[in-house]
Structure formats: C-alpha cells, structure tokens
Design an enzyme around this catalytic site. Structure first.
Site, mmCIF file in Angstrom:
data_model
loop_
_atom_site.group_PDB
_atom_site.id
_atom_site.type_symbol
_atom_site.label_atom_id
_atom_site.label_comp_id
_atom_site.label_asym_id
_atom_site.label_seq_id
_atom_site.Cartn_x
_atom_site.Cartn_y
_atom_site.Cartn_z
ATOM 1 N N ALA A 115 0.857 -1.189 0.000
ATOM 2 C CA ALA A 115 0.000 0.000 0.000
ATOM 3 C C ALA A 115 0.891 1.236 0.000
ATOM 4 O O ALA A 115 2.071 1.162 0.362
ATOM 5 C CB ALA A 115 -0.878 -0.019 1.246
ATOM 6 N N GLY B 45 0.529 -5.167 0.750
ATOM 7 C CA GLY B 45 -0.598 -5.257 -0.176
ATOM 8 C C GLY B 45 -0.199 -5.862 -1.513
ATOM 9 O O GLY B 45 -1.053 -6.401 -2.232
ATOM 10 N N GLU C 231 -0.471 -9.439 -0.949
ATOM 11 C CA GLU C 231 -1.906 -9.760 -0.807
ATOM 12 C C GLU C 231 -2.590 -9.792 -2.171
ATOM 13 O O GLU C 231 -3.437 -10.649 -2.435
ATOM 14 C CB GLU C 231 -2.577 -8.754 0.129
ATOM 15 C CG GLU C 231 -2.109 -8.943 1.573
ATOM 16 C CD GLU C 231 -2.556 -7.818 2.487
ATOM 17 O OE1 GLU C 231 -2.260 -6.644 2.148
ATOM 18 O OE2 GLU C 231 -3.190 -8.089 3.518
ATOM 19 N N GLU D 242 4.056 -5.468 7.293
ATOM 20 C CA GLU D 242 3.207 -4.427 7.900
ATOM 21 C C GLU D 242 3.538 -4.155 9.363
ATOM 22 O O GLU D 242 3.486 -3.014 9.814
ATOM 23 C CB GLU D 242 1.720 -4.819 7.781
ATOM 24 C CG GLU D 242 1.155 -4.694 6.371
ATOM 25 C CD GLU D 242 1.341 -5.935 5.517
ATOM 26 O OE1 GLU D 242 2.188 -6.787 5.870
ATOM 27 O OE2 GLU D 242 0.641 -6.071 4.506
#
Ligand code: 3HC
Ligand code: NAI
Length: 710
Positions: A63, A107, A110, A130
């Site tokens: 992200a 992300g 993911e 994270e």
C-alpha cells in the site's frame, strides 16, 4: 487509468503492468487501474489468461504508506480499493497469475495471493512487513497466507515481518513456479507461458480463500500461536502489532474466511489508529528523509570508493574494517605494534567465526572475507586508497599528527575520515592542506553491527565528500545521518544530559535498578545505569576531568559515577559499577551502592526522597528532548526526524516511540515544556528550556511541523 497501469496482450494473455515508480506502491489510481484491467480482460474473448506484473525494478511494494496518515487524520475515506481488486483477481473466470520480481510486500503480496497462481524470479522477495509499520496485513493477508503456506509460516511472516526469497516461498506453496533468469523480460515470458499452460489445462483454478487443507485445527494452531507470542514478546518487546498479527492469523484457523476477514479488518483499524503505528511510520519516512541534504541533491557528483585504508585496529577500527569488507570493499588495516595488529585481526576473525557457528557463514566465506583485509604495520599502499579512515585513540594531538601524515600520503581526491566521537572535525582537518576532503564518520560500537553512521560535516568539508559519504553509508548498509560539528555531535551531545539526569536521580534517592527498569518498561533496550556499566564508567569520568568547562562554577555536577570509579567500580569490566556482576555477567543490585549514594547525598546536601516513576521517565527523556531542541535551533541537525533516526539506530530508543523528538510531539510540546519548566524551578541551570521548545510549545506546534516548515 492514467499512466499508472498499462494493459497489453501477449500471445493471448492479458498483461496488466503497474507503472508507479520507484516501488509500484498501490497509490490512488493503481488499484482502480488493475481492476479495470481485470474486468476488460475477462470480457475480452481474445484473452485466455491474465498476468499481473510490475514495471521497472519490482512487483508491488505494498500500500502507499503516505495514504495512511490521510486516513487517520480523517482526510480520506478508506475505500474498498485493494480488496475489490483482490476479489476480482480471485473470482476471475480466467486464470490470473502474479509475476513477481523485486518485492511483493504487504498489499503487493496480498494482491498476488488473490491471483490463482504466483510465479517469481529467484531473486524476488515476498513478505508481509506491515508490523514494521505498527499495523497488520489489511487486505486479507492474515487469512490467505496461512491457507497457502501453513499456519506456522504465516505466523512467522505476519508477526516478524521479515521477507523470504522465492525459493523458500516456493517450498511453502506461496509461489507456484520459480522462473529462471534475472530480468523483467524473462519473468514476463515465463509468466505468460505459465498462464497459457494453466488456461489450456482445463483444470479449475485454485482460490486461496477456499483452500483450507493447510489450516489444521484450532487445537493444532494454539501451541504455534503461543510460541509465536513468546518470540515476539522477546524480539519486538513493547510492540502491539506483532501480537495483533498473531491474533489475526489465529482467527483464520478458528473462523470461516468470511468471518476471519472481518476480524482482520477490526484489528487492522485498531493498529492503524494507534500511536505506535504513527511512530513506526514516522521512523520509516525519517530514515529516508535523512538521505536528503538540501544543498547536496541526490545527483550531486560523488567519488568512487573501491578501496579503503583504516588506521587503528582497536574496538572501532576492527569493526569499521569489517563493515567495508562486508560491502565488498578491500581494506588495508594499519596498527602501531605487532601485538595490537595481531589482537585486532584475531578479534575480526573471532567475530566472523561466531557467524559460522551461528550458521550464517561457511568457513570458506570467512577466509574470503579475511583475505580482503591486509594487516600492516606501515602505510604501504595508502596512497592508492579511495578513503582513509582514522580510528586511533581519542586524543587531539595524536589525531592531528596522524592527519598531517595522511595529508602527505593520500592521493588527491581521497576522502579522509575520522571516527572521533567528541573531537572537533575542523581542528583535525586543520592538520591537513585539504580540509575540504576531511569529514567525520562516527560509527557506533560494535561498528560491524550498529546501523547508525553519524556523518560529521566540518566547516570546510566539500559537498562532493558529503555526497560520497552519504552514498557510502548505504553501501555499508548503514543509516547515514548528516550532523554538524559540535561537541559530542548529535547523539553523544544529547546522551550526556540523559546520563547526567540518571545520576542525579540516583543521588536524590532513586534506586539505580528502578531508574533502569522505568526506561526498560518504556521500551529501551537497556536503562542508563546498565549502559554506563557496559560502556565503562571511567569513560565519562575521563571526559569530565578533561573538559572541566562542561560544568561551569555554580552548576550541579554529578558525583556518583566519579565516586564509583574511585572505588575501582568501572562497570562490567571490573565486575562492579552501578551493579555487581557475577562471573556469568549476571547483574545484581548492590547495597554498597545504595550506601554510597546516601553518603554522597548527605555530603552534598542533596535531599533524598521517594521519586515517582513518571518523574524518572520525564527527567531522563526530556533531558534528551531539551538538548535535541537546542541542537536543532543551532543547526547541528537538519531536522528533528534526523535526531530520531540517530536515537533509533544508535542508542536503542524504542522504535514504537518513534524517537525522542517524535515522542515529545506525541506527549504534546505544551506538556513537555510545563514539565521542563517545573524541573527548571526545582533543579536549576540544566533545565533552562530550549528557546525552540518554548517557541513551538507556545505556538501549539510540534517538532514535526517545524521540520515541514524548514
Ligand atoms: N509507500 C509509499 N512510498 C514508499 C513505499 C510504500 N509502500 N515503499 C517505498 N516507498 C518510497 C520511499 O519512501 C522512498 O521514497 P523517497 O525516494 O522519496 O525517499 C522510495 O519509495 C524508495 O524506497 P527505498 O529507498 O526504501 O528503496 P529500497 O530499494 O531501498 O527499498 C523496499 C525498497 C524494500 C520496497 C522498501 O522501500 C520498503 O520496505 N518499503 C516498504 C514496504 C512495506 O512496508 N510495504 C507494506 C506497506 S503496508 C501495506 O501494504 C498494508 C496492506 O496490508 C494493506
Ligand atoms: P581502541 O583503544 O580500542 O583502539 C585504538 C587503536 O588505535 C589501538 O589499537 C591503538 O594501538 C591504535 N593506534 C594508536 N595510535 C596509532 C597509530 N599511530 N597508528 C595506528 N594505530 C594506532 O579505541 P577505540 O574504542 O577503537 O576508539 C577509536 C576511536 O573511535 C576514538 O576516536 C574513539 O573516540 C572513537 N569511537 C569509539 C567508540 C567506542 O565505543 N569505543 C564509539 C565511536 C567512536
């Protein structure tokens, strides 16, 4: 879709390429672009499969971290962005393949887990880092990863945040195929071939969210989660996110996927809005901001460093030589005597051999590294070195003599660095005819381990030498922070008042072990007394003796450590200091020290009292903050975040507090000032509030805002 995501079709395979340099973060526009790509390729009858790939040097590094601040400050509504993309990739009627090079982090991984398949170059790394930002995976990573890799591996990756290479990811089922080759083109070709193969197989395409085979039962997961919790309590002491990440992975086992993702979302939000997360994100950006020097832009010319010479093979010289060798730079290492040289080289060897025993290196590797060091009693070959680093005793006359000699042998354009921890870089430079080439490279002990490198810019240091030093720091895998040439530079200048207050507290009645425990509970690796014992109390005593101007007449001078030294209690090396040490280095409180402190208090008219723990914490931490503010206003640090980086990487300041200046911001400068003024009234001179602290506090501002305004 703009330029952030590009679509193309290669041999009937739709290729979605993310183009958001430098790391293809999932900034606004990227998830939307990928989603459009998936939808259009699914609808396109000429496309049989879909590949998601990153343009440039990497897949997707996660992200966009800058967006988190907008969410927590209410500027941005967190839309469904990435999660919709992941759902679309997993539910696509055609096989979806993530093609990974560089990093698939956060992300990014993911998104890859949403794909039916993942292929990767051998050099690629995947991870859920994270927790290093104080959050947990928030796009179903805690729910899909245990289904792909098993609970044990998912716990490890989500709670520690360390990435793994493609081969390991392949072994654990995170990657389906490792593609040979090392370039983007080979990856793309391999991924397209793999996608076409899967499309023509006629087999159903696996969805990670539905693959429960590796999950096991809650009873099987429980001991794994307990072990993971015990490990992070030790390795990430005081941090909330690693424990929360374990809770989320545990939920993957105990709840169906549809419920597990809800649990993950709750925990993600709780972490994102925590002060710890703000502090860790601050640390991430601060480390990168420290590389930016206003008058030395990134593309400023710098010098090549292919070879180094180090003078002095003591504690620091040996560690510095190892840092160079570890970065592939050969080193000539000079000493004055055969005995000192042999001792220095033997210590280096011992350090490397310890890594062999720890399983990190092979014996052959050690020999290769040792062969890159040329131990010598003369300065032969120093004239060819690109950098000469001085690490002899901390004595100005000696350092000047050495720099005078270096000036005579170094080639034009060589960088001349001193590892002094307290002496003036300008005065050392004055011993040469080329002060523009002289700079401080203040490593921290042990130099081969500690990440911080204070780069001390003298009044005449050239910009090219600054640029070279900043680039060199990265090559040496250090975090380089540029500081000005004041007494103690930034780190030690602040450390002095920190340790002075700790002594004062002990003299006023706080037990040394209580002072240490308060700091340990705050998250510090070690309290100030234990640190003093480790470094040697005689070091501070010598500094106080040699620099009487540090304590002008009429100011309170700490006496406890001098008194301990008079008793031969220098710390760990003499078996006693603030504590008594067992043969196994175990630490014990010592009633003799308590008696000594009572005597000192009586002799010096110091009132002993019960000191509340919040006062202990505020006295030592605000001593750092107040001095840090002075350093900032005097211009010896470029920004308050640089000071935080110095304390995080050089002094074991707890990462989840973000550094002393950030911590002060989280408390609120008004409150900090109030306390500093209270201490000023009660304890006098040393607590005069720094004008910058007063100015910012009175304006309702913060150190962070001050940085942004500079
Ligand atoms: N978001 C925003 N900016 C990022 C970023 C990210 N995820 N990752 C890196 N950057 C920026 C850096 O700030 C830096 O900017 P600058 O040049 O202006 O200073 C630039 O990209 C280059 O970064 P590095 O200097 O760190 O480049 P390296 O090549 O040394 O390292 C890296 C690359 C290993 C990817 C490293 O940047 C990194 O670890 N990034 C963070 C990765 C991460 O934590 N990802 C997870 C994010 S949270 C998430 O995904 C939540 C999800 O679960 C929903
Ligand atoms: P040390 O005493 O362990 O090593 C100094 C070495 O220099 C000795 O081995 C000595 O024989 C050698 N030496 C002296 N004169 C020499 C000469 N003319 N030529 C070649 N070698 C010579 O000292 P240490 O701790 O390594 O400190 C070195 C420098 O690093 C000092 O300036 C110190 O302030 C600084 N420093 C020390 C830190 C520490 O934690 N020890 C941390 C950061 C900086």
């Amino acid at each position: 879709m703009g330029d952030l995501v590009q679509l193309s079709i290669v041999d009937g395979v739709g290729v979605i390429t993310v183009q958001n340099p430098p790391v293809n973060a999932l900034s606004p526009g990227v998830p939307e672009g990928i989603l459009e790509g998936v939808e259009s390729f699914v609808a396109d009858a000429g496309v049989n499969a879909i590949v998601l790939i990153g343009g440039g040097r990497t897949f997707i590094a996660g992200a966009d971290i800058k967006e988190f601040g907008k969410i927590t400050s209410g500027q941005k509504r967190r839309g469904p962005g990435l999660i919709s993309v992941i759902d679309a990739l997993e539910n696509a009627a055609k096989p979806t393949v993530a093609a990974i090079h560089g990093f698939a982090f956060g992300g990014g991984l993911e998104a890859a887990q949403g794909c039916h398949y993942r292929v990767a170059l051998r050099s690629a790394r995947v991870g859920q880092p994270e927790v290093k930002l104080g959050i947990i995976p928030g796009a179903h990573g805690t729910q899909r990863l245990p289904r792909l890799a098993g609970v044990r591996k998912a716990l490890e990756m989500c709670s520690l945040g360390s990435p793994i290479f493609a081969d390991e990811a392949h072994r654990f089922g995170i990657v389906d195929r490792v593609i040979e080759g090392d370039g983007y083109e080979e990856l793309l070709a391999g991924a397209v071939a793999f996608a076409a193969e899967r499309a023509s197989s006629g087999e159903p395409h696996p969805k990670a969210s539905e693959s429960d085979a590796k999950l096991g039962t809650p009873e099987e997961a429980a001991p794994l989660c307990d072990a993971a919790r015990a490990l992070v309590r030790k390795k990430r002491r005081g941090q909330m996110a690693p424990l929360k990440a374990i809770d989320a992975v545990e939920a993957a086992v105990s709840l169906p996927f549809s419920e597990g993702i809800k649990r993950e979302a709750e925990i993600f939000r709780e972490c994102l809005f925590s002060t710890q997360s703000k502090a860790l994100i601050h640390a991430f950006f601060s480390e990168r901001a420290a590389r930016k020097i206003p008058d030395v832009p990134k593309d400023h010319p710098s010098r090549q460093v292919q070879s180094a010479a180090v003078i002095g093979a003591g504690t620091m010289g040996g560690g510095i030589a190892m840092s160079y060798v570890n970065a592939g730079i050969p080193v000539r290492l000079a000493e004055v005597s055969r005995e000192a040289l042999d001792r220095g080289v033997a210590t280096i060897r011992k350090n490397y051999e310890r890594s062999v025993r720890g399983g990190r290196f092979t014996a052959e590797f050690v020999e290769q590294r040792m062969a890159m060091i040329t131990p010598q009693l003369d300065w032969e070959g120093f004239g060819e070195a690109d950098i000469i680093v001085e690490a002899v005793f901390e004595n100005m006359a000696l350092k000047k003599e050495i720099f005078g000699r270096i000036d005579g042998v170094a080639r034009p354009g060589a960088v001349l660095a001193t590892n002094t921890s307290t002496l003036s870089v300008d005065e050392i430079a004055s011993a040469t005819s080329r002060p523009e080439d002289v700079i401080g490279h203040h490593f921290f002990s042990p130099a081969n381990v500690m990440r911080l490198l204070e780069i001390v810019r003298g009044a005449k240091t050239g910009r090219e030498v600054v640029a070279t030093s900043m680039a060199l720091a990265r090559r040496l895998r250090k975090v380089g922070v540029l500081v000005g040439n004041c007494l103690g530079f930034v780190g030690n200048r602040m450390f002095h008042p920190y340790r002075r207050e700790a002594q004062f507290l002990a003299e006023e009645g706080a037990k040394p072990a209580t002072v240490d425990r308060v700091l340990y509970d705050f998250g510090a690796a070690m309290g100030p007394m234990a640190v003093g014992d480790l470094a040697g109390l005689d070091v501070g005593m010598r500094v106080r003796k040699e620099s009487p101007q540090m304590y002008p007449p009429g100011t309170r001078r700490p006496v406890a450590e001098d008194a301990l030294c008079e008793l031969g209690r220098y710390g760990q090396k003499t078996g006693a200091g603030w504590y008594r040490y067992g043969a196994d280095r175990s630490r014990h409180e010592d009633p003799e020290v308590d008696a000594l402190l009572r005597r000192i208090a009586a002799e010096n008219g110091i009132e002993q009292r019960e000191i509340p723990e919040d006062e202990i914490l505020d006295r030592v931490v605000y001593a750092l903050v107040n001095e840090g503010a002075r350093i900032l206003e005097e211009g010896f640090a470029l920004r308050s975040s640089d000071i935080d980086v110095i304390y995080l990487y050089g002094y074991g300041f707890p990462p989840q507090r973000g550094g002393p200046m950030f911590y002060a911001d989280t408390v609120g400068l008004e409150k900090v000032l109030e306390r500093v003024e209270e201490f000023h009234q009660r304890h006098g001179h040393w607590w005069r509030p720094a004008p910058l602290l007063r100015e910012l506090a009175q304006a309702g501002s913060s150190f962070g805002e001050w940085d942004r305004s500079c």
